[in-house]
Design an enzyme around this catalytic site. Structure first.
Site, PDB file in Angstrom:
ATOM      1  N   ASP A 121       0.860  -1.185   0.000  1.00 47.16           N
ATOM      2  CA  ASP A 121       0.000   0.000   0.000  1.00 47.16           C
ATOM      3  C   ASP A 121       0.897   1.237   0.000  1.00 47.16           C
ATOM      4  O   ASP A 121       2.129   1.128  -0.165  1.00 47.16           O
ATOM      5  CB  ASP A 121      -1.004  -0.038   1.168  1.00 47.16           C
ATOM      6  CG  ASP A 121      -0.347   0.177   2.526  1.00 47.16           C
ATOM      7  OD1 ASP A 121       0.904   0.248   2.599  1.00 47.16           O
ATOM      8  OD2 ASP A 121      -1.089   0.277   3.524  1.00 47.16           O
ATOM      9  N   CYS A 174       3.030  -3.371   4.024  1.00 44.74           N
ATOM     10  CA  CYS A 174       2.197  -2.204   4.369  1.00 44.74           C
ATOM     11  C   CYS A 174       2.874  -1.502   5.535  1.00 44.74           C
ATOM     12  O   CYS A 174       4.079  -1.692   5.745  1.00 44.74           O
ATOM     13  CB  CYS A 174       0.738  -2.608   4.633  1.00 44.74           C
ATOM     14  SG  CYS A 174       0.446  -3.624   6.093  1.00 44.74           S
ATOM     15  N   THR A 219       2.480  -1.785   8.941  1.00 41.20           N
ATOM     16  CA  THR A 219       2.898  -2.768   9.950  1.00 41.20           C
ATOM     17  C   THR A 219       3.165  -4.144   9.362  1.00 41.20           C
ATOM     18  O   THR A 219       3.769  -4.989  10.025  1.00 41.20           O
ATOM     19  CB  THR A 219       1.773  -2.948  10.989  1.00 41.20           C
ATOM     20  OG1 THR A 219       0.591  -3.371  10.293  1.00 41.20           O
ATOM     21  CG2 THR A 219       1.497  -1.667  11.750  1.00 41.20           C
ATOM     22  N   HIS A 255      10.234 -24.233   8.370  1.00 39.34           N
ATOM     23  CA  HIS A 255       9.196 -24.961   9.107  1.00 39.34           C
ATOM     24  C   HIS A 255       7.795 -24.797   8.536  1.00 39.34           C
ATOM     25  O   HIS A 255       6.986 -25.713   8.618  1.00 39.34           O
ATOM     26  CB  HIS A 255       9.185 -24.522  10.575  1.00 39.34           C
ATOM     27  CG  HIS A 255      10.366 -25.021  11.355  1.00 39.34           C
ATOM     28  ND1 HIS A 255      10.449 -24.938  12.722  1.00 39.34           N
ATOM     29  CD2 HIS A 255      11.526 -25.608  10.953  1.00 39.34           C
ATOM     30  CE1 HIS A 255      11.604 -25.461  13.143  1.00 39.34           C
ATOM     31  NE2 HIS A 255      12.284 -25.856  12.076  1.00 39.34           N
ATOM     32  N   ARG A 270       8.987 -33.674   9.548  1.00 38.95           N
ATOM     33  CA  ARG A 270       7.827 -33.517  10.438  1.00 38.95           C
ATOM     34  C   ARG A 270       7.027 -32.257  10.111  1.00 38.95           C
ATOM     35  O   ARG A 270       5.823 -32.184  10.412  1.00 38.95           O
ATOM     36  CB  ARG A 270       8.271 -33.512  11.904  1.00 38.95           C
ATOM     37  CG  ARG A 270       9.094 -32.313  12.330  1.00 38.95           C
ATOM     38  CD  ARG A 270       9.584 -32.459  13.761  1.00 38.95           C
ATOM     39  NE  ARG A 270      10.218 -31.243  14.262  1.00 38.95           N
ATOM     40  CZ  ARG A 270      11.472 -30.872  13.996  1.00 38.95           C
ATOM     41  NH1 ARG A 270      12.239 -31.616  13.204  1.00 38.95           N
ATOM     42  NH2 ARG A 270      11.973 -29.763  14.503  1.00 38.95           N
ATOM     43  N   HIS A 271       7.670 -31.304   9.479  1.00 39.93           N
ATOM     44  CA  HIS A 271       6.975 -30.051   9.149  1.00 39.93           C
ATOM     45  C   HIS A 271       5.998 -30.239   7.987  1.00 39.93           C
ATOM     46  O   HIS A 271       5.042 -29.492   7.844  1.00 39.93           O
ATOM     47  CB  HIS A 271       7.991 -28.956   8.845  1.00 39.93           C
ATOM     48  CG  HIS A 271       8.935 -28.756   9.992  1.00 39.93           C
ATOM     49  ND1 HIS A 271       8.512 -28.259  11.200  1.00 39.93           N
ATOM     50  CD2 HIS A 271      10.251 -29.048  10.126  1.00 39.93           C
ATOM     51  CE1 HIS A 271       9.548 -28.228  12.034  1.00 39.93           C
ATOM     52  NE2 HIS A 271      10.612 -28.701  11.403  1.00 39.93           N
ATOM     53  N   ARG A 299       2.584 -30.898   9.310  1.00 39.16           N
ATOM     54  CA  ARG A 299       1.935 -29.712   9.881  1.00 39.16           C
ATOM     55  C   ARG A 299       1.414 -28.783   8.785  1.00 39.16           C
ATOM     56  O   ARG A 299       0.336 -28.200   8.908  1.00 39.16           O
ATOM     57  CB  ARG A 299       2.923 -28.990  10.803  1.00 39.16           C
ATOM     58  CG  ARG A 299       3.228 -29.853  12.023  1.00 39.16           C
ATOM     59  CD  ARG A 299       4.487 -29.463  12.741  1.00 39.16           C
ATOM     60  NE  ARG A 299       4.776 -30.421  13.814  1.00 39.16           N
ATOM     61  CZ  ARG A 299       5.935 -30.488  14.446  1.00 39.16           C
ATOM     62  NH1 ARG A 299       6.923 -29.674  14.138  1.00 39.16           N
ATOM     63  NH2 ARG A 299       6.119 -31.381  15.391  1.00 39.16           N
TER      64      ARG A 299
HETATM   65  C1  RB5 Z   1      -2.118   2.519   6.497  1.00 40.56           C
HETATM   66  O1  RB5 Z   1      -2.220   3.711   7.198  1.00 40.56           O
HETATM   67  C2  RB5 Z   1      -1.917   1.346   7.455  1.00 40.56           C
HETATM   68  O2  RB5 Z   1      -3.077   1.115   8.185  1.00 40.56           O
HETATM   69  C3  RB5 Z   1      -1.482   0.114   6.699  1.00 40.56           C
HETATM   70  O3  RB5 Z   1      -0.335   0.380   5.976  1.00 40.56           O
HETATM   71  C4  RB5 Z   1      -1.174  -1.116   7.533  1.00 40.56           C
HETATM   72  O4  RB5 Z   1      -0.291  -0.821   8.562  1.00 40.56           O
HETATM   73  C5  RB5 Z   1      -2.331  -1.906   7.977  1.00 40.56           C
HETATM   74  O5  RB5 Z   1      -2.223  -2.996   8.567  1.00 40.56           O
END
Ligand code: RB5
Length: 150
Positions: free
Chosen positions: A8, A65, A67, A98, A132-133, A136
């Site tokens: 994004d 993105c 986070t 894994h 073993r993985h 899973r």
């Molecule tokens: C965008 O502001 C932010 O929400 C997005 O990049 C991301 O972190 C969402 O999980």
């Protein structure tokens, strides 16, 4: 290896750097956008990368993105996708060894670019360990079979 990449607006600058980094290493990169820092919705790009991997257009994917959380959740809604949100090289190594992760996710607002590139390098140079993985990962696939509508 063909790698689909998507992000994004928060991940745009990192996508451009990662793309160049991978191309310099000889990978073929399929850019699914976004193509500027104009505000967009991350699920669109998570789905686009996931579909490229699930369909075989790409071997693996990267989603970025702010986070890494929203775009990895989105990618993981596509059948056949195991997107791993990684914050360090150990997680990237284990995600491949894994979990046989086929999409790497990270957050551009969480990691410095040098850390992110280190994670990318580990992810794309580590093989699934099997053994073993394997069992899973098969159990993960069975969850998909039981719960997906299409
Ligand atoms: C965008 O502001 C932010 O929400 C997005 O990049 C991301 O972190 C969402 O999980």
């Amino acid at each position: 290896m063909k790698i689909a990449i998507g992000c994004d607006h928060a991940g745009y600058q990192y996508k451009e750097i990662v793309k160049k980094h991978l191309e310099e290493k000889g990978f073929q990169v399929i850019d699914k956008g976004t193509y500027s820092e104009e505000r967009v919705d991350y699920p669109i790009y998570g789905e686009a990368v996931a579909n490229a991997v699930a369909s075989g257009e790409a071997d693996k994917g990267i989603v970025i993105c702010g986070t890494g959380i929203g775009i990895s959740i989105s990618a993981n809604k596509v059948k056949g996708i195991r997107a791993a949100l990684c914050t360090n090289e150990y997680m990237a190594r284990m995600a491949r060894k894994h979990n046989d992760a086929n999409v790497l996710a990270f957050g551009a607002r969480v990691l410095g670019i040098d850390v992110a590139l280190g994670i990318v390098d580990v992810f794309f140079s580590t093989d699934f360990e099997g053994g073993r993985h394997e069992r899973r990962v098969k159990l993960i696939k069975e969850i998909e079979e039981k719960n997906f509508c299409k």
